[in-house]
Design a protein around this motif. Sequence first.
Motif, short mmCIF file in Angstrom:
data_model
loop_
_atom_site.label_atom_id
_atom_site.label_comp_id
_atom_site.label_asym_id
_atom_site.label_seq_id
_atom_site.Cartn_x
_atom_site.Cartn_y
_atom_site.Cartn_z
N ARG A 131 6.67 -21.07 6.64
CA ARG A 131 6.95 -21.46 8.04
C ARG A 131 8.13 -19.80 8.39
O ARG A 131 8.83 -19.40 7.72
CB ARG A 131 7.94 -22.93 7.63
CG ARG A 131 7.20 -24.14 7.95
CD ARG A 131 7.47 -25.26 8.20
NE ARG A 131 6.65 -26.48 8.62
CZ ARG A 131 6.84 -26.97 7.21
NH1 ARG A 131 6.77 -27.01 5.84
NH2 ARG A 131 5.70 -27.98 7.33
N GLY A 132 8.83 -20.60 9.56
CA GLY A 132 9.80 -19.49 10.69
C GLY A 132 9.23 -18.29 9.76
O GLY A 132 8.34 -17.49 9.76
N THR A 133 10.70 -17.37 9.45
CA THR A 133 10.56 -16.50 8.78
C THR A 133 9.77 -15.48 7.98
O THR A 133 9.80 -14.19 6.78
CB THR A 133 12.78 -15.12 8.24
OG1 THR A 133 13.62 -16.39 7.52
CG2 THR A 133 13.26 -15.96 10.02
N ALA A 134 9.74 -16.70 6.29
CA ALA A 134 9.02 -17.45 5.22
C ALA A 134 8.23 -15.91 5.15
O ALA A 134 7.14 -15.53 4.61
CB ALA A 134 8.82 -17.84 4.65
N THR A 174 0.80 -9.29 7.54
CA THR A 174 0.71 -9.24 6.02
C THR A 174 0.51 -10.70 4.95
O THR A 174 -0.09 -11.18 4.30
CB THR A 174 1.17 -8.65 5.22
OG1 THR A 174 2.04 -7.15 6.17
CG2 THR A 174 0.97 -7.71 4.03
N ARG A 175 1.58 -11.27 4.58
CA ARG A 175 2.00 -12.48 4.17
C ARG A 175 0.41 -13.54 3.98
O ARG A 175 0.09 -14.14 4.12
CB ARG A 175 3.30 -13.59 3.73
CG ARG A 175 3.95 -12.74 2.85
CD ARG A 175 5.50 -13.50 2.94
NE ARG A 175 6.29 -12.61 1.94
CZ ARG A 175 7.40 -13.05 2.29
NH1 ARG A 175 7.95 -13.94 2.21
NH2 ARG A 175 8.49 -12.62 1.37
N GLY A 176 0.74 -14.07 5.85
CA GLY A 176 -0.77 -14.38 6.50
C GLY A 176 -1.98 -14.42 5.66
O GLY A 176 -2.88 -14.89 5.31
N ALA A 177 -2.33 -12.64 5.95
CA ALA A 177 -3.84 -12.41 5.61
C ALA A 177 -3.92 -12.29 4.21
O ALA A 177 -5.02 -12.38 4.29
CB ALA A 177 -3.65 -10.58 6.32
N LEU A 178 -2.90 -12.33 4.08
CA LEU A 178 -3.00 -12.48 1.71
C LEU A 178 -2.84 -13.97 1.41
O LEU A 178 -3.14 -14.76 0.30
CB LEU A 178 -1.89 -12.06 1.46
CG LEU A 178 -1.78 -10.77 0.96
CD1 LEU A 178 -0.61 -9.65 0.21
CD2 LEU A 178 -2.90 -9.60 0.54
#
Length: 443
Positions: free
Chosen positions: A297-300, A304-308
């Motif tokens: 969520r949010g700024t986390a 790239t993190r989503g793709a991983l």
Amino acid sequence: MAALLADGEEYVARTQSAFSPPDIAFQDLRRAVPSEAFRRSTRRALVGLAPVFLTTVFFSVLGWNVDPLVSRVPISQPWQSVLRWTLWTVYWNGQAIAWAGLWTVGHEAGHENLSPIKWVNHAIGMVCHTLIFLPYFSWKITHMRHHKTTGNIDAEEVYVPHARSAYGLPTPGKATKSDYREAFEESPIFMLSRFLVMQLFGLHTYLTWNTMGSKRYPKGANHWNPYSGLFTKEEHRAVHISNAAILAMVTSLLLLVRYTSWSFMIKIYFIPFLITNHWVMTMTFLQHSCPTVPWYRGTAWSRTRGALSTIDRPFFGKVGEYLFLKGNHHHTAHHLFATVPFYNLPMAHEAIRPLLGDAYNYDSTSVLRALWRSFVNCMFVEDEGSVVFYKDATGSAKRVVKDQLDEGTGEAGAERDGGVRRRTKSGERDSANDSDSGVELVG
């Protein structure tokens, strides 16, 4: 048999380790991938697509000739019936896998990875997706959005988790075992029925009622009506074109019925169509739904993190590599670099794998075991928290964030130990751990 029912060692290892959000610079990953990996070749694509098309043709010929062939076999009527339905069963399952391959071809075409010539991509994609009753451009548009928002609870397009509040559950510190039972307890038959509905019809309930889609769209949003709130004004024409193609497919099926019979149409098209939906749902659900992989969520969140937050798995082994164009084997690389053609995904994967470390999610669990495991464990996520994991019907998570685990108290302990905290007479809390139960999947 035991291996088919066991969890992969990579999955087990993730359940035994706390999660730290990766901080990998996309620029470093991009520099690692050779430029040639992004080069598109119509010839190489067509060679790579040949197994999908040839398998489809083979089973089509088989399906059209099952009844005539069996009628010429000099055996008694009971044995003819056995042979006939055996061949139809082979056709249904084989054609369904081949048509799931057509879905992956349309997926690649939607990313314009088959050819540097735009119309070649769209012509191939339109034919492949229309044959399995999927509106090519309409689905392509929302799929492109999915790539931009993967793993972001607030903006994701599909397989969006339900939050705790959606079930009217108390907060983790106050929820009891009876609260979870009231929200989720159901008979095995009802659970299996929901599972079958998801697998056979889930793709089209998403297209028609947005059952697994983003909550930010207005009620009634769907992939068939260009004015339902799912599409921009500039996208309306593409939706109309997709609908016209689907109408042509409906007309073709009605003509097939006219010149053969409803029974033959059901056998040659409708039954393998349903099984195709099962495999497409299995592929896409398992690519993005795992109790050991986080949501942000949010700024986390970052792209790239989503793709991983995707999972690679050896779906159908070598057969899956050829018929599903390596999209399950290297889904992480695909999400990081969606413009890499399918035949170059292994090259991209090998280039970035050393940089990913523990951020890479692989799962060798057998497909059907992983499917059921995610079905019963991916129930809901918490309403709060910048990094969250799916919880099951007992309120238990298979994994927690490292910072939460380090605290040693609070909700993280409840998540890991079973998710249920009850007050005793002395005011202290204890925890309870139940076995897996049913799941209200997305939608």
